[in-house]
Write a protein that holds these residues in place. Structure first.
Motif, PDB file in Angstrom:
ATOM      1  N   GLY A 271      31.614  10.904  45.360  1.00 58.58           N
ATOM      2  CA  GLY A 271      31.721  12.325  45.698  1.00 58.58           C
ATOM      3  C   GLY A 271      31.890  13.163  44.453  1.00 58.58           C
ATOM      4  N   GLY A 272      32.528  14.318  44.602  1.00 60.45           N
ATOM      5  CA  GLY A 272      32.701  15.214  43.464  1.00 60.45           C
ATOM      6  C   GLY A 272      32.872  16.649  43.919  1.00 60.45           C
ATOM      7  N   GLU A 273      32.127  17.568  43.312  1.00 59.55           N
ATOM      8  CA  GLU A 273      32.273  18.992  43.599  1.00 59.55           C
ATOM      9  C   GLU A 273      31.614  19.353  44.931  1.00 59.55           C
ATOM     10  N   VAL A 274      32.355  20.094  45.748  1.00 61.29           N
ATOM     11  CA  VAL A 274      31.879  20.449  47.085  1.00 61.29           C
ATOM     12  C   VAL A 274      30.630  21.311  47.002  1.00 61.29           C
ATOM     13  N   TRP A 275      30.687  22.413  46.242  1.00 55.63           N
ATOM     14  CA  TRP A 275      29.555  23.337  46.230  1.00 55.63           C
ATOM     15  C   TRP A 275      28.334  22.738  45.564  1.00 55.63           C
ATOM     16  N   GLU A 276      28.526  21.890  44.566  1.00 61.99           N
ATOM     17  CA  GLU A 276      27.381  21.232  43.941  1.00 61.99           C
ATOM     18  C   GLU A 276      26.695  20.323  44.953  1.00 61.99           C
ATOM     19  N   ALA A 277      27.487  19.614  45.754  1.00 60.89           N
ATOM     20  CA  ALA A 277      26.916  18.747  46.790  1.00 60.89           C
ATOM     21  C   ALA A 277      26.217  19.567  47.859  1.00 60.89           C
ATOM     22  N   MET A 278      26.809  20.705  48.254  1.00 59.03           N
ATOM     23  CA  MET A 278      26.172  21.572  49.253  1.00 59.03           C
ATOM     24  C   MET A 278      24.825  22.069  48.745  1.00 59.03           C
ATOM     25  N   ALA A 279      24.771  22.447  47.466  1.00 57.64           N
ATOM     26  CA  ALA A 279      23.512  22.929  46.892  1.00 57.64           C
ATOM     27  C   ALA A 279      22.467  21.815  46.871  1.00 57.64           C
ATOM     28  N   ILE A 280      22.887  20.594  46.530  1.00 56.97           N
ATOM     29  CA  ILE A 280      21.950  19.468  46.494  1.00 56.97           C
ATOM     30  C   ILE A 280      21.387  19.192  47.885  1.00 56.97           C
ATOM     31  N   GLN A 281      22.262  19.193  48.911  1.00 58.97           N
ATOM     32  CA  GLN A 281      21.770  18.910  50.258  1.00 58.97           C
ATOM     33  C   GLN A 281      20.781  19.976  50.717  1.00 58.97           C
ATOM     34  N   ASN A 282      21.006  21.236  50.343  1.00 58.29           N
ATOM     35  CA  ASN A 282      20.086  22.297  50.750  1.00 58.29           C
ATOM     36  C   ASN A 282      18.780  22.254  49.964  1.00 58.29           C
ATOM     37  N   MET A 283      18.832  21.832  48.690  1.00 57.93           N
ATOM     38  CA  MET A 283      17.602  21.651  47.923  1.00 57.93           C
ATOM     39  C   MET A 283      16.729  20.570  48.557  1.00 57.93           C
ATOM     40  N   LEU A 284      17.371  19.491  48.986  1.00 57.51           N
ATOM     41  CA  LEU A 284      16.619  18.407  49.630  1.00 57.51           C
ATOM     42  C   LEU A 284      16.044  18.851  50.966  1.00 57.51           C
ATOM     43  N   ALA A 285      16.840  19.609  51.726  1.00 54.23           N
ATOM     44  CA  ALA A 285      16.371  20.082  53.036  1.00 54.23           C
ATOM     45  C   ALA A 285      15.199  21.041  52.899  1.00 54.23           C
ATOM     46  N   ALA A 286      15.158  21.809  51.809  1.00 50.78           N
ATOM     47  CA  ALA A 286      14.095  22.792  51.618  1.00 50.78           C
ATOM     48  C   ALA A 286      12.809  22.172  51.073  1.00 50.78           C
ATOM     49  N   HIS A 287      12.878  20.914  50.632  1.00 47.68           N
ATOM     50  CA  HIS A 287      11.695  20.286  50.057  1.00 47.68           C
ATOM     51  C   HIS A 287      10.678  19.957  51.142  1.00 47.68           C
ATOM     52  N   ARG A 288       9.415  19.956  50.735  1.00 48.53           N
ATOM     53  CA  ARG A 288       8.330  19.718  51.701  1.00 48.53           C
ATOM     54  C   ARG A 288       8.357  18.300  52.273  1.00 48.53           C
ATOM     55  N   ALA A 289       8.910  17.334  51.532  1.00 51.15           N
ATOM     56  CA  ALA A 289       8.938  15.942  51.991  1.00 51.15           C
ATOM     57  C   ALA A 289      10.138  15.696  52.902  1.00 51.15           C
ATOM     58  N   SER A 290       9.985  14.750  53.821  1.00 46.25           N
ATOM     59  CA  SER A 290      11.104  14.334  54.682  1.00 46.25           C
ATOM     60  C   SER A 290      12.022  13.419  53.883  1.00 46.25           C
ATOM     61  N   VAL A 291      13.343  13.622  54.027  1.00 46.47           N
ATOM     62  CA  VAL A 291      14.307  12.874  53.230  1.00 46.47           C
ATOM     63  C   VAL A 291      15.060  11.874  54.106  1.00 46.47           C
ATOM     64  N   VAL A 292      15.065  10.603  53.689  1.00 44.08           N
ATOM     65  CA  VAL A 292      15.833   9.553  54.339  1.00 44.08           C
ATOM     66  C   VAL A 292      16.967   9.156  53.398  1.00 44.08           C
ATOM     67  N   ALA A 293      18.205   9.356  53.820  1.00 40.53           N
ATOM     68  CA  ALA A 293      19.355   8.961  53.010  1.00 40.53           C
ATOM     69  C   ALA A 293      19.696   7.504  53.310  1.00 40.53           C
ATOM     70  N   VAL A 294      19.829   6.716  52.259  1.00 44.29           N
ATOM     71  CA  VAL A 294      20.194   5.310  52.405  1.00 44.29           C
ATOM     72  C   VAL A 294      21.487   5.079  51.621  1.00 44.29           C
ATOM     73  N   VAL A 295      22.570   4.783  52.335  1.00 45.35           N
ATOM     74  CA  VAL A 295      23.846   4.520  51.671  1.00 45.35           C
ATOM     75  C   VAL A 295      23.851   3.063  51.257  1.00 45.35           C
ATOM     76  N   ASP A 296      23.709   2.828  49.949  1.00 36.40           N
ATOM     77  CA  ASP A 296      23.657   1.458  49.447  1.00 36.40           C
ATOM     78  C   ASP A 296      25.040   0.869  49.249  1.00 36.40           C
ATOM     79  N   GLY A 297      26.009   1.695  48.888  1.00 33.94           N
ATOM     80  CA  GLY A 297      27.362   1.206  48.673  1.00 33.94           C
ATOM     81  C   GLY A 297      28.385   2.090  49.336  1.00 33.94           C
ATOM     82  N   LEU A 298      28.559   3.300  48.778  1.00 35.36           N
ATOM     83  CA  LEU A 298      29.573   4.222  49.284  1.00 35.36           C
ATOM     84  C   LEU A 298      29.042   5.645  49.258  1.00 35.36           C
ATOM     85  N   ALA A 299      29.287   6.377  50.330  1.00 37.17           N
ATOM     86  CA  ALA A 299      29.044   7.820  50.385  1.00 37.17           C
ATOM     87  C   ALA A 299      30.380   8.455  50.732  1.00 37.17           C
ATOM     88  N   ALA A 300      31.143   8.816  49.718  1.00 34.50           N
ATOM     89  CA  ALA A 300      32.498   9.304  49.942  1.00 34.50           C
ATOM     90  C   ALA A 300      32.596  10.787  49.627  1.00 34.50           C
TER      91      ALA A 300
END
Length: 444
Positions: A103-132
Motif C-alpha cells: 500500500g502507501g499513499e491514499v490519493w496516489e492510489a486513487m489516481a492510479i486506479q482512475n488512470m487505469l479505469a480511463a484507459h481504453r484497455a480492459s484491466v484485470v488485477a491479479v494479486v500475486d502476493g499481497l494487496a494491502a
C-alpha cells in the motif's frame, strides 16, 4: 540527574532521531531494504495474441512495491503508471495488472486506479502476493480481480500523523473519516454496500478465498503473463518502457529486445524522478558563462561586446534558422528526406558551442548541488561525516534527496545555533584583576 543519566538520555535521544530519519527514508517500504533499481519492483511487457496476430493484444504491468508520490526508489507513482500507459501500443486490448504491494499513499492510489479505469484497455488485477491498504482499492476497482493461490488482501482505516492542540486533533480525525468514506465508495462499487467500518477499524486480513467471499475479488486462479518478462531500466536513471515480445527463436528475440530497449531509452522523455508537488530547484535563469558568451560573440560576428544574454541567444537562433533553410539546389534535392547540408566549419562551430554549453551546465549542476550540501551542514541537518554520501546521492536522485534533507530537523546532526557570547574581551592584567576582585582605585 547524574552525569551518567544525562549521557544515557542524550544517547537514547540521538538513537531515536536516527530511527525517525531512517523510517522517513524508507517511507512505505517498512522494514524492507529499499532497492537501488526501479526494475526490481516495477516493470511492464507486451505480447502478441495467441492466434499469431503480430500486433500486441495484452500487456502485463507489475506493481511489486509501495505506492508513493515521490517515485524513484521510494515507490510506484502516478507518473510511473502514466508513462507505461502512454507507451502501450494502440493494439493492446487487455492489461494484466500484477500486484504485490503493502500500500502507501491514499490519493496516489486513487489516481492510479482512475488512470487505469480511463484507459481504453480492459484491466484485470491479479494479486500475486499481497494487496494491502491503498493497494487493495486499486485491485478492487479493476474490471476483474483475481486472487492467486496463497495471496492475501488487507483493508484498514486510513491513518495519519498530526501535532497540535485538541482542536487540531479533532480536525485530523474528521478528515480521516472523510478519507475512509471515499475508500468505502470503492469497496461498495465492487462488493456492494455493507458495514465496512468494523472491518476497517480491526485491520482485516483476508485469504484469497475470503476476499472472493467478501466480494472484493471475483475469483481465485492463475493468470498467465503477457509474455516473457522484460524490463527496461538503468541504475542511474529509472526508466520504464514497453518492450514487445514475440514468440520466436531465443537469439532473435533477445536481439529485438535489446534493440527496442535502446530505442526506448533514447526516445523516452526524462521527467523529474519524483511527482512531489512543488517547483524544481532552479528558481531563476542561469547566467551564461563568460567563456560561452565570448565564443558565441566571436563566431556570430557580433560587434556589440555588451550584448545581453537574451539578445545573443536570439542572434544564435536567427543564424541557425538561416542555416536550416538551404536553397533548393540540385545538391540539396539529392539529399535524403530529413537531411540538411551544412558547412563543415559551421558544423564544427556548433559542435564546439554544444560542448562548451554541456561543460557549463555540468559545472552549474555541480556548484548547485555542492551548495545544497553546504546549506544542510550549515543548518545542522547532516554531519560532515555523512556529507560525501549525501553529495553522491544528489547526483543520482536530486529531487528525492532534497526532499529527504527537508525532513531532517535543523541543529540536530551537528549543533550550529549560537548558545552564548562573551563581551568585553581583554588581555589587560589590570582589567582582569578588576573584573575578579574589584577596582582598588575606587575603594575609600
Amino acid at each position: 540527574m547524574t552525569d551518567k543519566q544525562a549521557t544515557l538520555v542524550r544517547e537514547r535521544t540521538r538513537a531515536s532521531r536516527a530511527d525517525d530519519r531512517d523510517r522517513e527514508a524508507r517511507r512505505y517500504w517498512g522494514t524492507t531494504e529499499p532497492p537501488t533499481d526501479k526494475a526490481e519492483f516495477f516493470s511492464a511487457v507486451t505480447a502478441p495474441a495467441a492466434d499469431g496476430d503480430s500486433d500486441a493484444k495484452v500487456a502485463t504491468i507489475r506493481m511489486y512495491g509501495p505506492i508513493d508520490s515521490w517515485g524513484g526508489w521510494w515507490g510506484i507513482s502516478t507518473e510511473d503508471i502514466g508513462r507505461v500507459l502512454d507507451s502501450l501500443p494502440e493494439s493492446v486490448e487487455q492489461i494484466v495488472l500484477r500486484i504485490n504491494s503493502p500500500g502507501g499513499e491514499v490519493w496516489e492510489a486513487m489516481a492510479i486506479q482512475n488512470m487505469l479505469a480511463a484507459h481504453r484497455a480492459s484491466v484485470v488485477a491479479v494479486v500475486d502476493g499481497l494487496a494491502a491498504s491503498a493497494a487493495s482499492f486499486i485491485a478492487a476497482s479493476c474490471a476483474e480481480t483475481v486472487m492467486s493461490p496463497g495471496s492475501m488482501m488487507m483493508i484498514h482505516s486510513p491513518s495519519s500523523i498530526t501535532w497540535g492542540n485538541a482542536r487540531e486533533m479533532r480536525k485530523t480525525a474528521a478528515f480521516l473519516d472523510t478519507v475512509e468514506r471515499s475508500m468505502v465508495e470503492v469497496y461498495d462499487a465492487k462488493a456492494g454496500a455493507r458495514d465496512w467500518a468494523p472491518l476497517l477499524a480491526e485491520e482485516t486480513w483476508l485469504t484469497a478465498t475470503e476476499t472472493v467471499e467478501l466480494g472484493l475479488a471475483d475469483r481465485t486462479g492463475v493468470v498467465p503473463d503477457a509474455g516473457t518478462a522484460t524490463t527496461v531500466g538503468t541504475e542511474d536513471d529509472v526508466e520504464i518502457a514497453i518492450v514487445p515480445v514475440e514468440p520466436d527463436d531465443d537469439t532473435e528475440a533477445d536481439a529485438r529486445i535489446r534493440a527496442a530497449a535502446a530505442s526506448a531509452r533514447a526516445a523516452a522523455p526524462k521527467p523529474p524522478s519524483s511527482s512531489e508537488p512543488g517547483d524544481t530547484n532552479q528558481k531563476e535563469k542561469l547566467p551564461m558563462s563568460d567563456t560561452i558568451k565570448a565564443g558565441l560573440i566571436e563566431r556570430l560576428g557580433v560587434k556589440d561586446a555588451d550584448i545581453s544574454d537574451e539578445e545573443l541567444l536570439a542572434a544564435l537562433d536567427e543564424t541557425l534558422e538561416e542555416q536550416a533553410d538551404p536553397t533548393e539546389t540540385p545538391a540539396a534535392r539529392a539529399l535524403p528526406k530529413g537531411f540538411t547540408a551544412i558547412d563543415e566549419t559551421v558544423l564544427a562551430s556548433l559542435q564546439e558551442n554544444a560542448r562548451l554549453g554541456a561543460e557549463a551546465r555540468t559545472e552549474q549542476e555541480r556548484t548547485r548541488r555542492d551548495g545544497i550540501v553546504k546549506d544542510a551542514l550549515r543548518e545542522g541537518r547532516i554531519s560532515a561525516a555523512s556529507s560525501a554520501a549525501i553529495r553522491a546521492q544528489l547526483d543520482t536522485n536530486e529531487a528525492g534527496t532534497v526532499a529527504l534533507l527537508a525532513t531532517l530537523p535543523k541543529n540536530t546532526a551537528v549543533p550550529v545555533t549560537e548558545i552564548g557570547r562573551a563581551d568585553d574581551i581583554t588581555d589587560s592584567d589590570a582589567a582582569l584583576y578588576a573584573a575578579a576582585w574589584g577596582d582598588e582605585s575606587k575603594e575609600d
